[in-house]
Write a protein that holds these residues in place. Structure first.
Motif, short mmCIF file in Angstrom:
data_model
loop_
_atom_site.label_atom_id
_atom_site.label_comp_id
_atom_site.label_asym_id
_atom_site.label_seq_id
_atom_site.Cartn_x
_atom_site.Cartn_y
_atom_site.Cartn_z
N TRP A 5 94.84 52.07 33.29
CA TRP A 5 94.75 53.16 34.25
C TRP A 5 93.32 53.68 34.33
CZ3 TRP A 5 99.15 54.68 36.86
CH2 TRP A 5 100.36 54.23 36.36
N ARG A 6 92.90 54.14 35.51
CA ARG A 6 91.59 54.74 35.68
C ARG A 6 91.75 56.27 35.59
NH1 ARG A 6 88.31 53.73 41.02
NH2 ARG A 6 89.69 55.36 41.79
N GLU A 56 91.16 59.90 36.36
CA GLU A 56 90.67 60.65 37.53
C GLU A 56 90.24 62.06 37.15
OE1 GLU A 56 90.31 59.35 40.53
OE2 GLU A 56 91.24 57.44 40.06
N HIS A 86 95.49 62.98 35.01
CA HIS A 86 95.76 62.33 36.30
C HIS A 86 95.05 60.99 36.30
CE1 HIS A 86 96.86 62.36 40.57
NE2 HIS A 86 95.73 61.67 40.72
N SER A 138 95.08 56.66 37.92
CA SER A 138 95.48 55.80 39.03
C SER A 138 95.23 54.35 38.64
CB SER A 138 94.70 56.16 40.29
OG SER A 138 93.34 55.87 40.13
N ARG A 139 95.91 53.46 39.36
CA ARG A 139 95.71 52.02 39.18
C ARG A 139 95.98 51.33 40.50
NH1 ARG A 139 100.56 49.10 38.60
NH2 ARG A 139 102.36 50.43 38.22
N GLY A 169 97.67 49.27 43.39
CA GLY A 169 99.09 49.11 43.65
C GLY A 169 99.43 48.14 44.74
N ARG A 228 96.33 52.75 45.91
CA ARG A 228 96.32 53.11 44.50
C ARG A 228 97.56 53.92 44.16
NH1 ARG A 228 91.98 51.47 41.97
NH2 ARG A 228 92.39 52.70 40.12
N ILE A 229 98.08 53.68 42.98
CA ILE A 229 99.23 54.43 42.47
C ILE A 229 98.69 55.55 41.59
CG2 ILE A 229 101.29 54.32 41.04
CD1 ILE A 229 101.49 51.35 41.80
N HIS A 230 99.05 56.78 41.90
CA HIS A 230 98.59 57.94 41.16
C HIS A 230 99.73 58.49 40.32
CE1 HIS A 230 94.74 58.37 43.29
NE2 HIS A 230 95.41 57.84 44.30
N ARG A 231 99.44 58.80 39.07
CA ARG A 231 100.42 59.39 38.17
C ARG A 231 99.73 60.43 37.28
NH1 ARG A 231 103.31 57.00 41.10
NH2 ARG A 231 104.83 55.41 40.64
#
Length: 126
Positions: free
Chosen positions: A30-31, A33, A46, A48-49, A51, A56-59
């Protein structure tokens, strides 16, 4: 606020890749943020990676899922400097507004202080 690794003790900068240690974060890279405050009062990381078609998928995960912790460092000097800066900006705004409020009074001919105000401002024609 800064994100610190529990293993090495060094700060993790934004944009760095984090690898999950527990939970649903483990199979992915994961990057990082930013750090956000969750509504339950705990901080979340927070991330993202990529997708695929979705962009990008944010979690948002708990920092312990990456083996990290959030450290909040607020020094008293920074808070005092912030308070002084805000106070001075308000005082400065009010002084300027007061000056602009006095100028029309100086030009108002029927006001009995008009001569004194115009002489204070240096606008007297004598």
């Amino acid at each position: 606020m800064k994100l610190v690794s529990r293993v090495t003790g060094e700060e993790i900068k934004q944009g760095r890749t984090l690898h999950g240690r527990t939970g649903t974060t483990t199979p992915h890279a994961w990057r990082f943020e930013h750090i956000s405050l969750h509504r339950d009062g705990a901080h979340r990381v927070h991330v993202s990676r990529p997708g695929g078609r979705q962009g990008r998928i944010h979690r948002a995960f708990h920092p312990s899922d990456f083996g990290c912790e959030v450290r909040i460092e607020i020094t008293w000097r920074r808070s005092v400097r912030h308070a002084v800066t805000r106070t001075w900006s308000k005082v400065d705004d009010y002084l300027l507004a007061g000056l602009f409020a006095l100028v029309p009074l100086a030009f108002f001919e029927h006001f009995h202080w008009s001569d004194a105000i115009m002489s204070m401002l240096g606008l007297d024609s004598k």
